[in-house]
Design a protein around this motif. Structure first.
Motif, PDB file in Angstrom:
ATOM      1  N   UNK A 179       0.836  -1.205   0.000  1.00 47.19           N
ATOM      2  CA  UNK A 179       0.000   0.000   0.000  1.00 47.19           C
ATOM      3  C   UNK A 179       0.870   1.254   0.000  1.00 47.19           C
ATOM      4  N   UNK A 180       1.940   1.240   0.789  1.00 49.47           N
ATOM      5  CA  UNK A 180       2.833   2.395   0.853  1.00 49.47           C
ATOM      6  C   UNK A 180       3.507   2.639  -0.498  1.00 49.47           C
ATOM      7  N   UNK A 181       3.928   1.573  -1.143  1.00 50.20           N
ATOM      8  CA  UNK A 181       4.593   1.736  -2.436  1.00 50.20           C
ATOM      9  C   UNK A 181       3.617   2.283  -3.478  1.00 50.20           C
ATOM     10  N   UNK A 182       2.373   1.834  -3.432  1.00 49.82           N
ATOM     11  CA  UNK A 182       1.372   2.361  -4.363  1.00 49.82           C
ATOM     12  C   UNK A 182       1.167   3.861  -4.147  1.00 49.82           C
ATOM     13  N   UNK A 183       1.109   4.293  -2.892  1.00 47.48           N
ATOM     14  CA  UNK A 183       0.954   5.720  -2.604  1.00 47.48           C
ATOM     15  C   UNK A 183       2.200   6.510  -3.006  1.00 47.48           C
ATOM     16  N   UNK A 184       3.369   5.901  -2.813  1.00 45.03           N
ATOM     17  CA  UNK A 184       4.614   6.545  -3.221  1.00 45.03           C
ATOM     18  C   UNK A 184       4.622   6.785  -4.717  1.00 45.03           C
ATOM     19  N   UNK A 185       4.222   5.788  -5.496  1.00 42.18           N
ATOM     20  CA  UNK A 185       4.192   5.930  -6.955  1.00 42.18           C
ATOM     21  C   UNK A 185       3.218   7.021  -7.380  1.00 42.18           C
ATOM     22  N   UNK A 186       2.070   7.090  -6.720  1.00 44.92           N
ATOM     23  CA  UNK A 186       1.097   8.133  -7.046  1.00 44.92           C
ATOM     24  C   UNK A 186       1.680   9.518  -6.774  1.00 44.92           C
ATOM     25  N   UNK A 187       2.392   9.640  -5.668  1.00 41.75           N
ATOM     26  CA  UNK A 187       3.028  10.913  -5.324  1.00 41.75           C
ATOM     27  C   UNK A 187       4.062  11.293  -6.377  1.00 41.75           C
TER      28      UNK A 187
END
Length: 284
Positions: A163-171
């Motif tokens: 989940x954190x990596x998905x949010x990082x990519x979106x950022x």
């Protein structure tokens, strides 16, 4: 032209833990000096620190991190005392080891633009040691353009990494509007080389593991020694990385372990990585 990048997890003042935080800081003057000396001697352009400690009862400054107890700021101040001007951007995630604000810091010889920080974890609580706040910046590299840096310290696979990596990519993707020439993801990913979380990053070939690109025969070489927090019941693994977006106009020329006793003394429970890139501005 070349650009050098260092990544290192600083271990939140735990090399010399002591009941008195000010005694702890005093004992870490050795580490502060070694790190500043290496940056100065090697003329490192961009530095990404994770687990940057700052005493929890010190006033929070604006911009964050200019407290005398902040380890990244102490290193930056020493460099400035030596007439080496470095810019700095940092923020904190949570209270670590009971008394330290723990965060990430980006330090750069070159001007920094569009500095920002954001939580990528579901929990944004400063009291939860699992909350994860990342720092991002656009480095204005002369004769090249904007290099986007995301400096991260993510959770383990079973504690929210995906989940954190998905949010990082979106950022990261949301910041393409600034016209960046290239981007790097740097830091402690808690994703052991070859395991599921690591494969999730490199599996689609969007990002390339720069250490593996140069040293495929050293794929499993660990980035720390002994047993460390979060990895107490396993053999040492490689969990610290520099990932480059595929197709970016820069090529890794050199990358190796630093602060491992062979190349500068040990200053943390993690080793660091020093990378040097050749930049190709003509291909922008």
């Amino acid at each position: 032209m070349e650009l050098s990048v260092l990544t290192l997890n600083l271990h939140t003042y735990q090399q010399h833990p002591h009941h008195c935080p000010f005694e702890t800081m005093h004992r870490h003057e050795r580490e502060v000096h070694i790190l500043a000396e290496a940056i100065a001697q090697l003329k490192i352009d961009v530095i990404c620190f994770q687990e940057v400690g700052e005493y929890m009862h010190d006033p929070i400054t604006n911009p964050y991190g200019e407290s005398p107890s902040n380890m990244a700021f102490r290193i930056c101040k020493k460099l400035r005392q030596w007439q080496l001007w470095y810019h700095i951007h940092q923020d904190w995630s949570h209270i670590g080891f009971y008394r330290w604000r723990e965060g990430t810091a980006i330090i750069s010889r070159y001007p920094m633009q569009h500095n920002y920080s954001a939580y990528v974890s579901t929990d944004h609580s400063k009291k939860n040691y699992m909350s994860r706040n990342v720092t991002v910046s656009c480095i204005q590299v002369p004769h090249f353009g904007l290099l986007h840096i995301a400096n991260v310290h993510l959770s383990w696979a079973h504690h929210g990494f995906f989940d954190e990596y998905r949010q990082l990519k979106k950022l990261i993707d949301s910041r393409k509007q600034f016209g960046v020439c290239a981007d790097l993801m740097v830091g402690d990913f808690n994703a052991p080389a070859g395991e599921h979380a690591y494969n999730h990053i490199v599996g689609h070939a969007e990002y390339v593991d720069q250490f593996y690109e140069l040293h495929p025969q050293r794929f499993y070489q660990p980035s720390y020694h002994g047993q460390i927090d979060g990895w107490k019941n396993s053999h040492p693994k490689r969990i610290d990385y520099i990932f480059k977006r595929n197709g970016a106009p820069m090529k890794i020329q050199y990358m190796d372990v630093i602060f491992n006793e062979n190349f500068y003394p040990i200053v943390s429970d993690h080793f660091g990585y020093l990378a040097r890139f050749k930049l190709f501005p003509e291909y922008r």
